[in-house]
Design a protein around this motif. Sequence first.
Motif, short mmCIF file in Angstrom:
data_model
loop_
_atom_site.label_atom_id
_atom_site.label_comp_id
_atom_site.label_asym_id
_atom_site.label_seq_id
_atom_site.Cartn_x
_atom_site.Cartn_y
_atom_site.Cartn_z
N UNK A 275 21.88 3.13 5.79
CA UNK A 275 21.01 2.58 7.02
C UNK A 275 20.43 3.92 8.03
N UNK A 276 18.94 3.83 7.43
CA UNK A 276 17.70 4.65 8.76
C UNK A 276 16.94 3.86 9.85
N UNK A 277 17.24 3.63 10.98
CA UNK A 277 17.20 3.07 11.78
C UNK A 277 15.61 3.72 12.37
N UNK A 278 15.38 4.89 12.93
CA UNK A 278 14.20 6.06 12.69
C UNK A 278 13.34 5.64 11.28
N UNK A 279 12.36 3.90 11.61
CA UNK A 279 11.66 3.96 10.03
C UNK A 279 10.70 2.80 10.79
N UNK A 280 9.72 3.09 10.24
CA UNK A 280 8.29 2.53 10.51
C UNK A 280 7.82 2.93 9.76
N UNK A 281 6.41 1.36 9.60
CA UNK A 281 4.77 2.06 9.12
C UNK A 281 4.13 2.48 9.59
N UNK A 282 3.56 3.76 9.09
CA UNK A 282 2.37 4.49 10.23
C UNK A 282 0.84 3.97 8.92
N UNK A 283 0.69 2.81 8.06
CA UNK A 283 -0.96 3.39 7.58
C UNK A 283 -0.46 1.75 6.37
N UNK A 284 -1.65 1.73 6.41
CA UNK A 284 -1.47 0.15 5.36
C UNK A 284 -2.49 0.27 3.74
N UNK A 285 -3.26 1.39 3.83
CA UNK A 285 -4.24 2.58 3.59
C UNK A 285 -4.44 3.69 3.31
N UNK A 286 -3.50 4.80 2.38
CA UNK A 286 -2.40 4.64 1.57
C UNK A 286 -1.23 3.89 2.62
N UNK A 287 -0.63 3.24 2.04
CA UNK A 287 0.49 2.30 2.32
C UNK A 287 1.97 3.07 2.98
N UNK A 288 1.73 3.78 4.23
CA UNK A 288 2.76 4.57 4.72
C UNK A 288 3.88 4.35 4.71
N UNK A 289 5.41 5.00 4.46
CA UNK A 289 6.78 4.74 5.84
C UNK A 289 7.08 6.16 6.06
N UNK A 290 7.90 5.83 7.63
CA UNK A 290 8.38 7.28 8.05
C UNK A 290 10.31 6.94 7.58
#
Length: 207
Positions: free
Chosen positions: A35-50
């Motif tokens: 598990x990793x909780x330093x996590x989020x989405x950073x865009x949808x077009x393109x769909x980006x997560x980090x």
Amino acid sequence: MSGADRYRLLASTIMPRPIAWVVTRALDGCVNAAPYSFFNMFGSDDPVIALGILARPGSPKDTAANIRATGEFVVNLVPFDLVETMNATCVDAPPEVDELAHADLATLPSVAIAPPRIAASPVAFECKLTHLLDTGPGQLLVVGQILHAHYAQHVLTGDPQRPRVDHAALDLVGRMHGPSAYTRTRDLFDLDRPLWHAPQISSTTAS
Ligand SMILES: Cc1cc2nc3c(=O)[nH]c(=O)nc-3n(C[C@H](O)[C@H](O)[C@H](O)COP(=O)(O)O)c2cc1C
């Protein structure tokens, strides 16, 4: 401040954090989950997560090593009924241990990448690495693009052509302060966004 004190202060204030339950596969085929909780989405077009992966004394975390080697990972989301299993996979096992087998978790093959997804997770994102940033000694920021998203039918509602997520059915958990505090996503309230009403300009026509 020491690194440990900085971690404690920041991780106890930047919260709640969503949890990415990350499955990777080493070049030798060994599957890894953590598990990793330093996590989020950073865009949808393109769909980006980090994801933020911290340093581990001695050798990088298996997730970091596998993503660096293969450029592929699956982010599975964690509902309340899977928290204990998720927690079991954060055990500090050696690279040759498959945490999915250790936690008795079934997987399903991915569509676009080699690492499998967790069958019990209601949402899984197959991701390819787009950027790998060294943000400190042994510390990484992993940026990925979602190539394929899986949603279990029971967490979707509405028109199948434009589905919406049923948040209560999804029942995700978030990470809070300290090593063992979590929250559920049930304490909801609505807050409409303000609208700027531009003054009406009335025009008069000369006759
Ligand atoms: C809920 C939860 C969230 C975590 N978030 C992170 C994180 O964001 N970054 C990190 O480096 N470690 C995080 N950890 C710790 C890793 O899961 C742990 O170091 C794990 O053993 C790494 O496994 P790996 O070597 O298989 O990648 C978290 C642990 C838990 C239980």
